[in-house]
Scaffold this motif. Structure first.
Motif, PDB file in Angstrom:
ATOM      1  N   MET A 133       7.571   2.413  -2.469  1.00  0.00           N
ATOM      2  CA  MET A 133       6.861   2.760  -3.660  1.00  0.00           C
ATOM      3  C   MET A 133       6.171   1.824  -4.232  1.00  0.00           C
ATOM      4  O   MET A 133       5.018   1.695  -4.718  1.00  0.00           O
ATOM      5  CB  MET A 133       7.774   3.841  -4.389  1.00  0.00           C
ATOM      6  CG  MET A 133       6.927   4.433  -5.594  1.00  0.00           C
ATOM      7  SD  MET A 133       5.613   5.380  -5.029  1.00  0.00           S
ATOM      8  CE  MET A 133       5.019   6.012  -6.575  1.00  0.00           C
ATOM      9  N   VAL A 134       6.834   0.871  -4.446  1.00  0.00           N
ATOM     10  CA  VAL A 134       6.626  -0.537  -5.286  1.00  0.00           C
ATOM     11  C   VAL A 134       5.650  -1.262  -4.581  1.00  0.00           C
ATOM     12  O   VAL A 134       4.532  -1.685  -4.961  1.00  0.00           O
ATOM     13  CB  VAL A 134       7.755  -1.402  -5.747  1.00  0.00           C
ATOM     14  CG1 VAL A 134       7.270  -2.615  -6.415  1.00  0.00           C
ATOM     15  CG2 VAL A 134       8.825  -0.567  -6.613  1.00  0.00           C
ATOM     16  N   GLN A 135       5.891  -1.386  -3.271  1.00  0.00           N
ATOM     17  CA  GLN A 135       4.830  -1.939  -2.458  1.00  0.00           C
ATOM     18  C   GLN A 135       3.490  -1.204  -2.501  1.00  0.00           C
ATOM     19  O   GLN A 135       2.348  -1.974  -2.468  1.00  0.00           O
ATOM     20  CB  GLN A 135       5.253  -1.995  -0.983  1.00  0.00           C
ATOM     21  CG  GLN A 135       6.297  -3.089  -0.872  1.00  0.00           C
ATOM     22  CD  GLN A 135       7.037  -2.913   0.463  1.00  0.00           C
ATOM     23  OE1 GLN A 135       6.713  -2.123   1.346  1.00  0.00           O
ATOM     24  NE2 GLN A 135       8.109  -3.922   0.971  1.00  0.00           N
ATOM     25  N   GLU A 136       3.204  -0.052  -2.305  1.00  0.00           N
ATOM     26  CA  GLU A 136       2.002   0.645  -2.433  1.00  0.00           C
ATOM     27  C   GLU A 136       1.426   0.533  -3.657  1.00  0.00           C
ATOM     28  O   GLU A 136       0.197   0.308  -3.660  1.00  0.00           O
ATOM     29  CB  GLU A 136       2.423   2.197  -2.134  1.00  0.00           C
ATOM     30  CG  GLU A 136       2.790   2.274  -0.682  1.00  0.00           C
ATOM     31  CD  GLU A 136       3.267   3.815  -0.509  1.00  0.00           C
ATOM     32  OE1 GLU A 136       3.322   4.796  -1.627  1.00  0.00           O
ATOM     33  OE2 GLU A 136       3.598   4.198   0.609  1.00  0.00           O
ATOM     34  N   ILE A 137       1.906   0.402  -4.677  1.00  0.00           N
ATOM     35  CA  ILE A 137       1.471   0.367  -6.236  1.00  0.00           C
ATOM     36  C   ILE A 137       0.977  -0.951  -6.308  1.00  0.00           C
ATOM     37  O   ILE A 137      -0.300  -1.396  -6.696  1.00  0.00           O
ATOM     38  CB  ILE A 137       2.518   0.503  -7.265  1.00  0.00           C
ATOM     39  CG1 ILE A 137       3.103   1.782  -7.344  1.00  0.00           C
ATOM     40  CG2 ILE A 137       2.047   0.123  -8.565  1.00  0.00           C
ATOM     41  CD1 ILE A 137       4.141   2.271  -8.355  1.00  0.00           C
ATOM     42  N   ILE A 138       1.478  -2.140  -5.694  1.00  0.00           N
ATOM     43  CA  ILE A 138       1.236  -3.415  -5.628  1.00  0.00           C
ATOM     44  C   ILE A 138      -0.329  -3.668  -4.745  1.00  0.00           C
ATOM     45  O   ILE A 138      -1.294  -3.919  -5.181  1.00  0.00           O
ATOM     46  CB  ILE A 138       2.057  -4.520  -5.130  1.00  0.00           C
ATOM     47  CG1 ILE A 138       3.251  -4.823  -6.200  1.00  0.00           C
ATOM     48  CG2 ILE A 138       1.555  -5.919  -4.795  1.00  0.00           C
ATOM     49  CD1 ILE A 138       4.435  -5.432  -5.750  1.00  0.00           C
ATOM     50  N   ILE A 139      -0.231  -2.851  -3.764  1.00  0.00           N
ATOM     51  CA  ILE A 139      -1.392  -2.778  -2.735  1.00  0.00           C
ATOM     52  C   ILE A 139      -2.531  -2.282  -3.413  1.00  0.00           C
ATOM     53  O   ILE A 139      -3.796  -2.713  -3.392  1.00  0.00           O
ATOM     54  CB  ILE A 139      -1.214  -2.259  -1.434  1.00  0.00           C
ATOM     55  CG1 ILE A 139      -0.148  -3.222  -0.701  1.00  0.00           C
ATOM     56  CG2 ILE A 139      -2.624  -1.937  -0.537  1.00  0.00           C
ATOM     57  CD1 ILE A 139       0.539  -2.575   0.601  1.00  0.00           C
ATOM     58  N   LEU A 140      -2.427  -1.107  -4.052  1.00  0.00           N
ATOM     59  CA  LEU A 140      -3.176  -0.289  -4.914  1.00  0.00           C
ATOM     60  C   LEU A 140      -4.015  -1.107  -6.127  1.00  0.00           C
ATOM     61  O   LEU A 140      -4.980  -1.209  -6.568  1.00  0.00           O
ATOM     62  CB  LEU A 140      -2.668   0.976  -5.664  1.00  0.00           C
ATOM     63  CG  LEU A 140      -3.814   1.794  -6.305  1.00  0.00           C
ATOM     64  CD1 LEU A 140      -4.960   2.252  -5.553  1.00  0.00           C
ATOM     65  CD2 LEU A 140      -2.980   2.797  -7.048  1.00  0.00           C
ATOM     66  N   LEU A 141      -3.195  -2.194  -6.815  1.00  0.00           N
ATOM     67  CA  LEU A 141      -3.413  -2.780  -7.818  1.00  0.00           C
ATOM     68  C   LEU A 141      -4.307  -3.885  -7.270  1.00  0.00           C
ATOM     69  O   LEU A 141      -5.449  -4.365  -7.761  1.00  0.00           O
ATOM     70  CB  LEU A 141      -2.194  -3.495  -8.581  1.00  0.00           C
ATOM     71  CG  LEU A 141      -1.614  -2.429  -9.504  1.00  0.00           C
ATOM     72  CD1 LEU A 141      -0.203  -3.150 -10.123  1.00  0.00           C
ATOM     73  CD2 LEU A 141      -2.360  -1.825 -10.472  1.00  0.00           C
ATOM     74  N   VAL A 142      -3.842  -4.635  -6.057  1.00  0.00           N
ATOM     75  CA  VAL A 142      -4.847  -5.681  -5.486  1.00  0.00           C
ATOM     76  C   VAL A 142      -6.083  -5.259  -5.161  1.00  0.00           C
ATOM     77  O   VAL A 142      -7.094  -5.479  -5.144  1.00  0.00           O
ATOM     78  CB  VAL A 142      -3.979  -6.217  -4.351  1.00  0.00           C
ATOM     79  CG1 VAL A 142      -4.969  -7.312  -3.567  1.00  0.00           C
ATOM     80  CG2 VAL A 142      -2.700  -7.027  -4.944  1.00  0.00           C
TER      81      VAL A 142
END
Length: 60
Positions: A1-10
């Motif tokens: 979940m955290v990785q998806e949020i980071i990818i979305l922010l990038v």
């Protein structure tokens, strides 16, 4: 979940950067290109181009 949020922010940051570049290139009041380096890369001197074409024709 955290990785998806980071990818979305990038992704959102990259999209915002590209939109900003596009906006600056079309709607900027300043002269020059969107890079902001201050060079005259977007200035086209048609008279100079015509002289160069005529100069090349005279060498043939």
């Amino acid at each position: 979940m955290v990785q998806e949020i980071i990818i979305l922010l990038v992704f959102v940051a990259a999209a915002a950067y590209l939109l900003r570049l596009g906006y600056k290139s079309f709607f900027s009041k300043e002269t020059g290109c969107a890079k902001g380096c201050g060079s005259a890369c977007s200035t086209i001197d048609l008279a100079k181009i015509q002289r160069e074409i005529e100069g090349k024709k005279s060498f043939k």
